[in-house]
Write a protein that holds these residues in place. Structure first.
Motif, mmCIF file in Angstrom:
data_model
loop_
_atom_site.group_PDB
_atom_site.id
_atom_site.type_symbol
_atom_site.label_atom_id
_atom_site.label_comp_id
_atom_site.label_asym_id
_atom_site.label_seq_id
_atom_site.Cartn_x
_atom_site.Cartn_y
_atom_site.Cartn_z
ATOM 1 N N ALA A 233 13.040 4.247 1.834
ATOM 2 C CA ALA A 233 13.202 4.515 0.404
ATOM 3 C C ALA A 233 11.925 5.065 -0.215
ATOM 4 N N PHE A 234 10.780 4.877 0.450
ATOM 5 C CA PHE A 234 9.500 5.321 -0.089
ATOM 6 C C PHE A 234 8.974 6.589 0.594
ATOM 7 N N THR A 235 9.770 7.150 1.483
ATOM 8 C CA THR A 235 9.312 8.337 2.214
ATOM 9 C C THR A 235 9.253 9.553 1.304
ATOM 10 N N GLU A 236 8.147 10.282 1.377
ATOM 11 C CA GLU A 236 8.021 11.535 0.640
ATOM 12 C C GLU A 236 7.995 12.694 1.631
ATOM 13 N N ILE A 237 8.692 13.774 1.293
ATOM 14 C CA ILE A 237 8.702 14.992 2.103
ATOM 15 C C ILE A 237 8.225 16.117 1.197
ATOM 16 N N VAL A 238 7.041 16.630 1.488
ATOM 17 C CA VAL A 238 6.393 17.587 0.595
ATOM 18 C C VAL A 238 6.004 18.843 1.361
ATOM 19 N N LYS A 239 6.283 20.012 0.791
ATOM 20 C CA LYS A 239 5.876 21.287 1.384
ATOM 21 C C LYS A 239 4.385 21.477 1.155
ATOM 22 N N ALA A 240 3.653 21.841 2.197
ATOM 23 C CA ALA A 240 2.210 22.065 2.100
ATOM 24 C C ALA A 240 1.842 23.237 2.995
ATOM 25 N N GLY A 241 1.771 24.433 2.415
ATOM 26 C CA GLY A 241 1.448 25.625 3.196
ATOM 27 C C GLY A 241 2.553 25.960 4.176
ATOM 28 N N ASN A 242 2.183 26.128 5.443
ATOM 29 C CA ASN A 242 3.174 26.476 6.464
ATOM 30 C C ASN A 242 3.666 25.249 7.230
ATOM 31 N N HIS A 243 3.507 24.074 6.620
ATOM 32 C CA HIS A 243 4.017 22.850 7.232
ATOM 33 C C HIS A 243 4.502 21.923 6.132
ATOM 34 N N ILE A 244 5.021 20.764 6.518
ATOM 35 C CA ILE A 244 5.421 19.760 5.543
ATOM 36 C C ILE A 244 4.728 18.448 5.856
ATOM 37 N N GLU A 245 4.628 17.610 4.865
ATOM 38 C CA GLU A 245 4.047 16.288 5.049
ATOM 39 C C GLU A 245 5.132 15.238 4.845
ATOM 40 N N ILE A 246 5.273 14.368 5.840
ATOM 41 C CA ILE A 246 6.248 13.283 5.784
ATOM 42 C C ILE A 246 5.483 11.978 5.907
ATOM 43 N N ASN A 247 5.614 11.139 4.911
ATOM 44 C CA ASN A 247 4.822 9.896 4.869
ATOM 45 C C ASN A 247 3.328 10.186 4.936
ATOM 46 N N TYR B 241 7.853 2.133 9.899
ATOM 47 C CA TYR B 241 7.157 2.766 8.767
ATOM 48 C C TYR B 241 5.748 2.197 8.719
ATOM 49 N N ARG B 242 4.737 3.068 8.713
ATOM 50 C CA ARG B 242 3.356 2.626 8.868
ATOM 51 C C ARG B 242 2.614 2.413 7.542
ATOM 52 N N LYS B 243 3.086 3.015 6.477
ATOM 53 C CA LYS B 243 2.373 2.880 5.206
ATOM 54 C C LYS B 243 2.716 1.540 4.554
ATOM 55 N N ILE B 244 1.737 0.964 3.867
ATOM 56 C CA ILE B 244 1.941 -0.302 3.172
ATOM 57 C C ILE B 244 2.178 -0.022 1.685
ATOM 58 N N LYS B 245 3.304 -0.492 1.189
ATOM 59 C CA LYS B 245 3.649 -0.290 -0.214
ATOM 60 C C LYS B 245 3.226 -1.496 -1.031
ATOM 61 N N GLU B 246 2.341 -1.258 -1.985
ATOM 62 C CA GLU B 246 1.891 -2.322 -2.865
ATOM 63 C C GLU B 246 2.590 -2.184 -4.215
ATOM 64 N N PHE B 247 3.168 -3.281 -4.694
ATOM 65 C CA PHE B 247 3.821 -3.267 -5.998
ATOM 66 C C PHE B 247 2.806 -3.687 -7.066
ATOM 67 N N ILE B 248 2.472 -2.749 -7.941
ATOM 68 C CA ILE B 248 1.491 -2.990 -8.993
ATOM 69 C C ILE B 248 2.176 -3.252 -10.338
ATOM 70 N N TYR B 249 3.191 -2.452 -10.629
ATOM 71 C CA TYR B 249 3.848 -2.540 -11.926
ATOM 72 C C TYR B 249 5.183 -3.293 -11.865
ATOM 73 N N ALA B 250 5.869 -3.209 -10.732
ATOM 74 C CA ALA B 250 7.183 -3.852 -10.621
ATOM 75 C C ALA B 250 7.039 -5.307 -10.205
ATOM 76 N N LYS B 251 7.878 -6.149 -10.754
ATOM 77 C CA LYS B 251 7.900 -7.563 -10.383
ATOM 78 C C LYS B 251 9.320 -8.089 -10.483
ATOM 79 N N PRO B 252 9.660 -9.102 -9.699
ATOM 80 C CA PRO B 252 11.024 -9.635 -9.729
ATOM 81 C C PRO B 252 11.374 -10.199 -11.096
ATOM 82 N N VAL B 253 12.622 -10.034 -11.469
ATOM 83 C CA VAL B 253 13.120 -10.608 -12.718
ATOM 84 C C VAL B 253 13.524 -12.042 -12.459
ATOM 85 N N GLU B 254 12.943 -12.952 -13.199
ATOM 86 C CA GLU B 254 13.263 -14.359 -13.016
ATOM 87 C C GLU B 254 14.598 -14.678 -13.694
#
Length: 242
Positions: free
Chosen positions: A158-172, A225-238
Motif C-alpha cells: 500500500a506504500f509502494t511508489e512508482i515514479v518515472k525518473a529519466g530513462n528508468h523508474i523508481e520502485i520503493n 518490503y524493505r522500507k520502514i514506514k513510520e506513522f507521524i501524523y496518523a494514530k488509531p481512533v480509540e
C-alpha cells in the motif's frame, strides 16, 4: 617604400598565423582535456559504485542475520505457552499482510520487454515510460485475488511508489529499467486468465509490439518490503466503551 610595405605585410601575416595557431592550440587542449577528465571521473564513479554495492551487500547480510536472531527470540518462548504462540501467529499474520515477510507459493510470472528497435517510435518508447500499464497490471492482479505482488523483485504494498525518473523508474526508491518482471502469488489459472483475457492488458501490450511472456509457476518467490514506514501524523481512533 616598397620594403616598408613588404615588412608591414609580413608582420600582418605573422600575426594572423600566430592567432590561428593559438586558437588551434587552445581547441586541441580543450578537446584533450575534455576527453581525459570524463574518463577519470567515470573511473572514480565506478570505484565509488563498487564500494557502495559492497557496503550494501554487507549491510543486507547483517540485516538478515539480525532478523534471524529476532525470529529465534520470538520462537524461544512459544513452547508450552499457548498465549505467546497466539500472539506470535497474529504478529506473523499482520506482517504478511503489510508485506514484511518473504513469501513463496504458486502463481504467475509476467515478463515485459521493450519492442524491437526497428518497431520503436523513439527513445521514450519503453515499458518504463508506460506507468499506466504497470499500474493496470497490478490492479488486475489485485482484482484476481493475488496474495502478494512484486515488480522487479520490489514488493508491492500500500506504500509502494512508482515514479518515472529519466530513462528508468523508481520502485520503493530503487531504480529499475526494462525488462519489467512482475510476479504474483495466487491461483495460477485465475491470475493468468485475468491478464491474458482477450482485449486485456497483455493483449494491449502485444498490440503495441511489446515482447510479453506470461507463465504459470508453482514456486514463485516474492521478497519482503524493505522500507520502514513510520506513522507521524496518523494514530488509531480509540473506540468508546458504552
Amino acid at each position: 617604400m616598397k620594403k616598408t610595405r613588404d615588412m608591414l605585410a609580413l608582420s600582418l601575416v605573422s600575426i594572423f598565423l600566430g592567432l590561428i595557431l593559438s586558437i588551434q592550440f587552445k581547441t586541441i587542449s580543450k578537446t584533450v582535456g575534455e576527453g581525459v577528465l570524463p574518463t577519470q571521473r567515470a573511473q572514480q564513479l565506478a570505484s565509488e559504485l563498487k564500494k557502495a554495492q559492497s557496503e550494501k551487500e554487507t549491510q543486507a547480510n547483517r540485516i538478515t542475520e539480525l532478523e534471524n536472531k529476532i525470529k529465534q527470540y520470538e520462537k524461544g518462548g512459544l513452547e508450552n505457552n499457548t498465549y505467546a504462540e497466539n500472539l506470535y501467529n497474529d504478529a506473523m499474520k499482520y506482517r504478511t499482510l503489510a508485506g514484511y515477510v518473504d513469501l513463496e507459493g504458486p502463481g504467475i510470472i509476467l515478463e515485459i520487454n521493450d519492442p524491437p528497435a526497428d518497431l520503436q517510435f523513439g527513445d521514450e518508447y519503453s515499458i518504463v515510460s508506460d506507468l499506466d500499464a504497470i499500474l493496470q497490471i497490478v490492479s488486475v492482479l489485485n482484482a484476481a485475488d493475488a496474495e502478494a505482488i512484486s515488480i522487479n523483485d520490489q514488493r508491492y504494498t500500500a506504500f509502494t511508489e512508482i515514479v518515472k525518473a529519466g530513462n528508468h523508474i523508481e520502485i520503493n526508491g530503487v531504480s529499475t529499467s526494462s525488462p519489467i518482471i512482475i510476479k504474483a502469488i495466487g491461483d495460477p489459472s485465475i491470475l493468468e486468465s485475468a491478464l491474458a483475457i482477450k482485449g486485456g492488458i497483455v493483449w494491449q501490450l502485444r498490440n503495441y509490439d511489446y515482447i510479453v511472456h506470461l507463465t504459470q509457476d508453482q514456486n514463485v518467490q516474492i521478497p519482503k518490503y524493505r522500507k520502514i514506514k513510520e506513522f507521524i501524523y496518523a494514530k488509531p481512533v480509540e473506540e468508546s466503551i458504552n
